[in-house]
Design a protein around this motif. Structure first.
Motif, PDB file in Angstrom:
ATOM      1  N   GLY A 107      36.131  52.054  27.556  1.00 37.02           N
ATOM      2  CA  GLY A 107      36.428  50.814  28.259  1.00 37.02           C
ATOM      3  C   GLY A 107      37.585  50.094  27.596  1.00 37.02           C
ATOM      4  N   CYS A 108      37.960  48.974  28.167  1.00 33.88           N
ATOM      5  CA  CYS A 108      39.035  48.155  27.603  1.00 33.88           C
ATOM      6  C   CYS A 108      38.469  47.215  26.542  1.00 33.88           C
ATOM      7  CB  CYS A 108      39.710  47.333  28.709  1.00 33.88           C
ATOM      8  SG  CYS A 108      40.862  48.275  29.732  1.00 33.88           S
ATOM      9  N   PRO A 109      39.332  46.689  25.673  1.00 28.95           N
ATOM     10  CA  PRO A 109      38.857  45.704  24.690  1.00 28.95           C
ATOM     11  C   PRO A 109      38.252  44.486  25.389  1.00 28.95           C
ATOM     12  CG  PRO A 109      41.083  46.457  24.153  1.00 28.95           C
ATOM     13  CD  PRO A 109      40.766  46.996  25.519  1.00 28.95           C
ATOM     14  N   ASP A 110      37.340  43.831  24.694  1.00 28.71           N
ATOM     15  CA  ASP A 110      36.745  42.604  25.232  1.00 28.71           C
ATOM     16  C   ASP A 110      37.844  41.614  25.606  1.00 28.71           C
ATOM     17  OD1 ASP A 110      34.239  43.615  24.860  1.00 28.71           O
ATOM     18  OD2 ASP A 110      33.863  42.548  22.975  1.00 28.71           O
ATOM     19  N   GLY A 111      37.641  40.947  26.727  1.00 30.77           N
ATOM     20  CA  GLY A 111      38.623  39.979  27.186  1.00 30.77           C
ATOM     21  C   GLY A 111      39.710  40.568  28.049  1.00 30.77           C
ATOM     22  N   SER A 112      39.586  41.852  28.375  1.00 34.96           N
ATOM     23  CA  SER A 112      40.570  42.491  29.251  1.00 34.96           C
ATOM     24  C   SER A 112      39.862  43.346  30.275  1.00 34.96           C
ATOM     25  CB  SER A 112      41.560  43.346  28.445  1.00 34.96           C
ATOM     26  OG  SER A 112      40.897  44.420  27.794  1.00 34.96           O
ATOM     27  N   ILE A 113      40.561  43.694  31.349  1.00 35.76           N
ATOM     28  CA  ILE A 113      40.008  44.521  32.418  1.00 35.76           C
ATOM     29  C   ILE A 113      40.902  45.738  32.619  1.00 35.76           C
ATOM     30  CG2 ILE A 113      38.930  42.566  33.596  1.00 35.76           C
ATOM     31  CD1 ILE A 113      41.296  42.828  35.672  1.00 35.76           C
ATOM     32  N   PRO A 114      40.330  46.880  33.048  1.00 34.85           N
ATOM     33  CA  PRO A 114      41.145  48.069  33.285  1.00 34.85           C
ATOM     34  C   PRO A 114      41.788  48.030  34.676  1.00 34.85           C
ATOM     35  CG  PRO A 114      38.832  48.598  33.579  1.00 34.85           C
ATOM     36  CD  PRO A 114      38.901  47.153  33.177  1.00 34.85           C
ATOM     37  N   ASN A 128      42.228  47.653  46.423  1.00 33.56           N
ATOM     38  CA  ASN A 128      42.048  47.594  44.985  1.00 33.56           C
ATOM     39  C   ASN A 128      42.609  46.302  44.392  1.00 33.56           C
ATOM     40  OD1 ASN A 128      40.869  50.099  45.348  1.00 33.56           O
ATOM     41  ND2 ASN A 128      42.785  51.185  45.042  1.00 33.56           N
ATOM     42  N   LEU A 129      43.391  46.392  43.323  1.00 34.60           N
ATOM     43  CA  LEU A 129      43.945  45.200  42.682  1.00 34.60           C
ATOM     44  C   LEU A 129      45.448  45.129  42.901  1.00 34.60           C
ATOM     45  CD1 LEU A 129      41.992  45.274  39.293  1.00 34.60           C
ATOM     46  CD2 LEU A 129      41.372  44.131  41.425  1.00 34.60           C
ATOM     47  N   GLU A 130      45.888  45.486  44.100  1.00 35.59           N
ATOM     48  CA  GLU A 130      47.319  45.517  44.388  1.00 35.59           C
ATOM     49  C   GLU A 130      47.851  44.191  44.910  1.00 35.59           C
ATOM     50  OE1 GLU A 130      48.227  48.879  46.832  1.00 35.59           O
ATOM     51  OE2 GLU A 130      48.291  50.206  45.094  1.00 35.59           O
ATOM     52  N   CYS A 131      46.980  43.228  45.164  1.00 36.43           N
ATOM     53  CA  CYS A 131      47.428  41.906  45.595  1.00 36.43           C
ATOM     54  C   CYS A 131      46.416  40.885  45.104  1.00 36.43           C
ATOM     55  CB  CYS A 131      47.583  41.839  47.122  1.00 36.43           C
ATOM     56  SG  CYS A 131      46.006  41.829  48.032  1.00 36.43           S
ATOM     57  N   PRO A 132      46.768  39.615  45.067  1.00 36.54           N
ATOM     58  CA  PRO A 132      45.816  38.596  44.632  1.00 36.54           C
ATOM     59  C   PRO A 132      44.630  38.493  45.578  1.00 36.54           C
ATOM     60  CG  PRO A 132      48.074  37.751  44.598  1.00 36.54           C
ATOM     61  CD  PRO A 132      48.116  39.052  45.343  1.00 36.54           C
ATOM     62  N   GLY A 133      43.429  38.421  45.017  1.00 31.24           N
ATOM     63  CA  GLY A 133      42.233  38.280  45.842  1.00 31.24           C
ATOM     64  C   GLY A 133      40.972  38.593  45.064  1.00 31.24           C
ATOM     65  N   PHE A 134      40.696  39.881  44.830  1.00 29.20           N
ATOM     66  CA  PHE A 134      39.504  40.291  44.100  1.00 29.20           C
ATOM     67  C   PHE A 134      39.673  39.943  42.623  1.00 29.20           C
ATOM     68  CE2 PHE A 134      36.919  43.391  41.746  1.00 29.20           C
ATOM     69  CZ  PHE A 134      35.705  43.268  42.397  1.00 29.20           C
ATOM     70  N   VAL A 135      38.636  39.331  42.039  1.00 31.92           N
ATOM     71  CA  VAL A 135      38.658  38.938  40.629  1.00 31.92           C
ATOM     72  C   VAL A 135      37.725  39.865  39.853  1.00 31.92           C
ATOM     73  CG1 VAL A 135      38.205  37.102  38.965  1.00 31.92           C
ATOM     74  CG2 VAL A 135      39.108  36.534  41.230  1.00 31.92           C
ATOM     75  N   GLN A 136      38.267  40.633  38.938  1.00 34.61           N
ATOM     76  CA  GLN A 136      37.456  41.578  38.167  1.00 34.61           C
ATOM     77  C   GLN A 136      37.070  40.963  36.828  1.00 34.61           C
ATOM     78  OE1 GLN A 136      38.621  45.645  38.228  1.00 34.61           O
ATOM     79  NE2 GLN A 136      37.387  46.211  36.447  1.00 34.61           N
ATOM     80  N   VAL A 137      35.820  41.280  36.374  1.00 36.75           N
ATOM     81  CA  VAL A 137      35.356  40.801  35.072  1.00 36.75           C
ATOM     82  C   VAL A 137      34.869  41.936  34.182  1.00 36.75           C
ATOM     83  CG1 VAL A 137      34.742  38.529  35.990  1.00 36.75           C
ATOM     84  CG2 VAL A 137      33.014  40.341  35.942  1.00 36.75           C
ATOM     85  N   ASN A 138      34.541  43.088  34.737  1.00 38.51           N
ATOM     86  CA  ASN A 138      34.001  44.209  33.978  1.00 38.51           C
ATOM     87  C   ASN A 138      35.125  44.971  33.282  1.00 38.51           C
ATOM     88  OD1 ASN A 138      33.127  47.286  33.897  1.00 38.51           O
ATOM     89  ND2 ASN A 138      31.258  46.086  33.940  1.00 38.51           N
ATOM     90  N   ASN A 139      34.893  45.425  32.053  1.00 43.10           N
ATOM     91  CA  ASN A 139      35.956  46.093  31.287  1.00 43.10           C
ATOM     92  C   ASN A 139      35.835  47.609  31.269  1.00 43.10           C
ATOM     93  OD1 ASN A 139      33.747  46.347  29.566  1.00 43.10           O
ATOM     94  ND2 ASN A 139      34.936  45.962  27.708  1.00 43.10           N
ATOM     95  N   LYS A 140      34.955  48.175  32.090  1.00 45.76           N
ATOM     96  CA  LYS A 140      34.785  49.634  32.112  1.00 45.76           C
ATOM     97  C   LYS A 140      35.149  50.265  33.452  1.00 45.76           C
ATOM     98  CE  LYS A 140      31.207  49.981  28.523  1.00 45.76           C
ATOM     99  NZ  LYS A 140      31.305  48.594  28.080  1.00 45.76           N
ATOM    100  N   TRP A 141      34.795  49.608  34.554  1.00 44.45           N
ATOM    101  CA  TRP A 141      35.036  50.186  35.870  1.00 44.45           C
ATOM    102  C   TRP A 141      36.499  49.988  36.266  1.00 44.45           C
ATOM    103  CZ3 TRP A 141      31.815  53.025  38.977  1.00 44.45           C
ATOM    104  CH2 TRP A 141      30.466  53.056  38.632  1.00 44.45           C
ATOM    105  N   VAL A 142      37.125  51.079  36.727  1.00 43.40           N
ATOM    106  CA  VAL A 142      38.506  51.031  37.193  1.00 43.40           C
ATOM    107  C   VAL A 142      38.505  51.023  38.714  1.00 43.40           C
ATOM    108  CG1 VAL A 142      40.768  52.142  37.172  1.00 43.40           C
ATOM    109  CG2 VAL A 142      39.274  52.313  35.167  1.00 43.40           C
TER     110      VAL A 142
END
Length: 439
Positions: free
Chosen positions: A119-126, A258-272
């Motif tokens: 996963g990514c470091p805490d405080g970041s998202i993949p 996916n995350l190609e435009c502003p809208g969905f807010v991700q919080v999990n650091n493991k799921w891509v």
């Protein structure tokens, strides 16, 4: 002894007051610390012509050839949405999710990135790296409107469906859940076709361009994964629209993958979101068991957001503010589950695309050959989950199949222990001689 009574009383009372004052001070400090820990979306400032993520804090190369960038959670692309300026990120939902029905056969994470890098470091998202200059791919329609879309008069964008759902009912649904088999259908034209299994949460209407959706599932869509060595594995995807799939403008606020435009807010650091899912079965493998992933979408009335859970992990959410006119502002008027195939058809071509749906097998093949979704449930307006009646899902206004000789769906109940309401779906498209391409 009687003389000590008042002294002991006032001494005890003073201690209690002192303890209350200390507790109050500590509570105040905890609240201040909690407030200071609140994360807010902060748009990155750079010279890009379109909104994009902040620079990564770390990057990883995945074995399929894709790159995953670990983006500061505050600097993800959603910070550029005009309704999410300085938005306080909701790290956890407050509403209870549906109880898990998934029997996991392995402790392996369903995605390559988490298996290989944790996963990514805490405080970041993949975030799966993509070319920010590539035109945003979009859908053009929903199963509520099955039709061919003209494209410059020479080719047509064909969408075919094997879908079931609940009857349209305003402000009636606040969530959807199912356990998906993860399959690897063959594509007729790898460069342009896609095949998917997903759930739709729908509000608004297609005909007046108010259609608003939340969509999530797996898909094979190589055009999105052009930089990978093995783009033909199924990939997790999310999609949303707030204007019936109309073209995304330069600000990117009408919906996207996916995350190609502003809208969905991700919080999990493991799921891509958009990442490969290596555990899947193809029709040729004829596995003894199929790989699965558990997907749930649920509205949180305290936070005013639609949460996405994957295998019970809260991954992120769609804020209701990204939808216009109050649509998806706490409820939806329809929920659907099923499969979709997309291909381009030349005006002079009679043959049907050979792109398969599901595993490529028709529903009659059953388990473990045909694709399925099981334990299908929905949340009503109060957030309580229910199994839908199979007869409801099999009605003329709820089951939609473009051509059963190309792709089909079969809704069932109770034939497998702990499967609840479920369906098999899929088909071989133009590989079946009866599928003649009527569109």
């Amino acid at each position: 002894m009687t003389g000590r009574g008042p002294w002991k009383f006032w001494s005890t009372l003073a201690c209690i007051v002192l303890l209350l004052m200390v507790d109050s001070t500590l509570a105040g400090r905890m609240l201040q610390q909690q407030a200071s820990r609140q994360r807010r979306l902060q748009a990155s400032s750079d010279d890009r012509a379109i909104p994009w993520h902040a620079p990564p804090v770390q990057s990883f190369l995945v074995s399929d050839g894709s790159w995953v960038d670990c983006i500061p959670i505050e600097g993800q692309i959603s910070a550029h949405h005009p309704t999410l300026t300085d938005h306080i990120i909701q790290m956890m939902p407050t509403s209870p999710r549906r109880s898990s029905g998934l029997t996991r056969r392995s402790d392996l994470h369903p995605q390559l990135f988490a298996r290989e890098h944790g996963g990514c470091p805490d405080g970041s998202i993949p975030v799966q790296r993509a070319d920010p200059n590539r035109p945003l791919l979009k859908k053009t329609q929903s199963p509520v409107s099955i039709q061919a879309v003209d494209n410059a008069g020479t080719t047509r964008e064909i969408h075919e469906y094997a879908v079931t759902g609940l009857p349209e009912s305003p402000q009636s649904y606040s969530g959807a859940y199912s356990i998906f088999s993860v399959n690897g259908p063959d594509l007729g034209v790898v460069a342009t076709d896609f095949s998917l299994s997903q759930v739709w949460v729908v509000d608004g209407y297609y005909n007046d361009s108010t259609l608003s959706t939340i969509e999530v599932g797996w898909q094979k869509y190589p055009d999105i994964h052009q930089n990978e060595d093995q783009p033909l594995a199924p990939h997790l995807f999310v999609y949303w629209t707030n204007n019936a799939y109309n073209q995304v403008n330069e600000t990117g606020i009408h919906g996207c993958y996916n995350l190609e435009c502003p809208g969905f807010v991700q919080v999990n650091n493991k799921w891509v979101i958009g990442g490969a899912m290596p555990s899947y079965t193809t029709l040729a493998q004829n596995a003894q068991a199929e790989s699965e992933v558990e997907i749930e979408v649920l509205y949180d009335p305290t936070q005013f957001v639609w949460w996405l859970f994957l295998n019970n992990d809260p991954v992120g959410y769609w804020p209701s503010s990204i939808y216009e006119g109050g649509r998806l502002g706490g409820s939806a008027h329809q929920v659907q589950w099923g499969g979709e195939v997309f291909f381009l058809k030349d005006a002079n071509t009679v043959a049907h695309s050979k792109t398969a749906m599901g595993s490529g097998a028709f529903p009659a093949a059953g388990y473990p050959v045909a694709a399925y979704q099981r334990n299908i449930t929905f949340a009503d307006a109060t957030g309580n989950f229910f199994y839908p009646n199979p007869a409801t899902l099999d009605g003329l206004d709820t089951k939609q199949v473009t051509d059963p000789l190309c792709y089909d769906i079969s809704i069932q109940l109770g034939n497998f222990v702990n499967w609840g309401t479920y369906f098999f779906f899929g088909g071989s498209g133009g590989n079946n001689p009866g599928c003649v391409g009527k569109l």
